[in-house]
Motif scaffolding. Structure first.
Motif, PDB file in Angstrom:
ATOM      1  N   THR A 184     -11.088   6.259   7.785  1.00  0.00           N
ATOM      2  CA  THR A 184     -10.433   6.415   9.080  1.00  0.00           C
ATOM      3  C   THR A 184     -11.514   6.471  10.143  1.00  0.00           C
ATOM      4  N   ASP A 240       0.141   1.436   6.569  1.00  0.00           N
ATOM      5  CA  ASP A 240       0.390   2.477   5.561  1.00  0.00           C
ATOM      6  C   ASP A 240      -0.532   2.286   4.360  1.00  0.00           C
ATOM      7  N   TRP A 241      -0.674   1.030   3.947  1.00  0.00           N
ATOM      8  CA  TRP A 241      -1.565   0.717   2.826  1.00  0.00           C
ATOM      9  C   TRP A 241      -2.995   1.119   3.150  1.00  0.00           C
ATOM     10  N   ASP A 258      -8.023  -0.628  -5.926  1.00  0.00           N
ATOM     11  CA  ASP A 258      -6.717  -1.243  -5.699  1.00  0.00           C
ATOM     12  C   ASP A 258      -6.895  -2.712  -5.321  1.00  0.00           C
ATOM     13  N   LEU A 260      -4.071   3.427   4.998  1.00  0.00           N
ATOM     14  CA  LEU A 260      -4.242   4.880   5.050  1.00  0.00           C
ATOM     15  C   LEU A 260      -4.126   5.543   3.685  1.00  0.00           C
ATOM     16  N   THR A 261      -3.582   4.851   2.705  1.00  0.00           N
ATOM     17  CA  THR A 261      -3.338   5.474   1.398  1.00  0.00           C
ATOM     18  C   THR A 261      -4.047   4.770   0.244  1.00  0.00           C
ATOM     19  N   VAL A 262      -4.655   3.625   0.513  1.00  0.00           N
ATOM     20  CA  VAL A 262      -5.260   2.827  -0.546  1.00  0.00           C
ATOM     21  C   VAL A 262      -6.449   3.562  -1.178  1.00  0.00           C
ATOM     22  N   ARG A 263      -6.725   3.202  -2.428  1.00  0.00           N
ATOM     23  CA  ARG A 263      -7.817   3.836  -3.166  1.00  0.00           C
ATOM     24  C   ARG A 263      -8.774   2.777  -3.696  1.00  0.00           C
TER      25      ARG A 263
END
Length: 274
Positions: free
Chosen positions: A18, A111-112, A120, A114-117
């Motif tokens: 971020t 959204d992806w 992935d 902010l949440t991706v690891r």
């Protein structure tokens, strides 16, 4: 046989960060980036992500006719598709950065982001040559300066253009951001002067206000304008009708449309093609 101009690149997430209240960055990597064409500037790619509830990225693999095949797939199964700009490519590290502008109501790609690891999957449809049709910034002969104007969605492209421009090029940058902390260090060898703008209740379109108040750089500028479609049209109209800029010296692109998601725009394109 000549190489195909575009290809699919299967990559993986290296890291996600971020950057500020309005931006997230995802770094993608993988050996397939060795064949990725990148001419800098506002280099566009198609980003494909797994559909909700799926782990695999379902997209036709014929890069020459992927659009037809993708339309025919069931919307709940085909990959989520979005258009983005490569913020930076580091060939030696086999890494590419993509910056995501974050809105109050983010879509599936934000959204992806902010949440991706790490690890992935993500797939890009991109060029195989450095000079390619995914680049919109083409400064015409006879222009002596550059105007860059855009909102947050255009900031990655503005950064790429500034990084590419030759030393000493006179550049005026008008950059609209959502939050003051979204300002970025825009590295460049050009002679660039940047004005950062944020919308207010009294001035919801500060780009147009700022452009009206700013002198244009040089005597024959090339203008590159991108962002929300209606604002981009207003900026172009001002440049042509009130400033007398040659239409051939303006590149303008609506990256998004107010009150319409990219899914809505995609469905409109499919309906128009049908």
């Amino acid at each position: 046989m000549a190489a195909r101009p575009f290809a699919f690149f299967d990559l993986h997430v290296v890291r996600a960060t971020t950057l500020s209240p309005g931006f997230a960055r995802v770094t993608l990597g993988g050996p397939q980036l060795d064949g990725f064409g990148h001419g800098g500037r506002d280099q566009r790619i198609k980003l494909f992500l797994p559909a909700a509830g799926h782990s695999a990225i379902a997209v036709p693999r014929d890069a020459d006719d992927w659009w037809t095949g993708w339309q025919r797939m069931h919307p709940a199964e085909r990959a989520v598709m979005r258009t983005y700009t490569i913020r930076e490519l580091r060939r030696a590290e086999r890494e590419a950065d993509i910056d995501f502008a974050l809105h109050p109501h983010p879509g599936p790609a934000a959204d992806w982001a902010l949440t991706v690891r790490p690890g992935d999957p993500a797939t890009l449809l991109g060029a195989t040559q450095d000079e390619n049709a995914g680049i919109g910034f083409h400064r015409p002969d006879g222009t002596d300066s550059v105007l860059l104007a855009g909102d947050a969605s255009a900031l990655p492209a503005i950064a790429g253009i500034l990084a590419w421009l030759p030393a000493g090029t006179p550049v005026t940058v008008l950059a609209e951001i959502t939050h003051p902390d979204d300002r970025q260090d825009l590295a460049t060898r050009a002679d660039a002067r940047t004005t950062w703008l944020t919308p207010t209740a009294d001035d919801p379109q500060p780009l147009l206000t700022a452009l009206r108040a700013h002198p244009l750089p040089g005597t024959s500028p090339y203008a590159w304008v991108a962002g929300e479609a209606s604002c981009v049209r207003a900026l172009r109209r001002h440049l042509v009708t009130e400033r007398g800029v040659d239409r051939r010296h303006i590149t303008f692109t609506g990256y998004w449309r107010r009150h319409a998601s990219e899914d809505t725009l995609i469905q409109e394109a499919i309906a128009a093609a049908a």
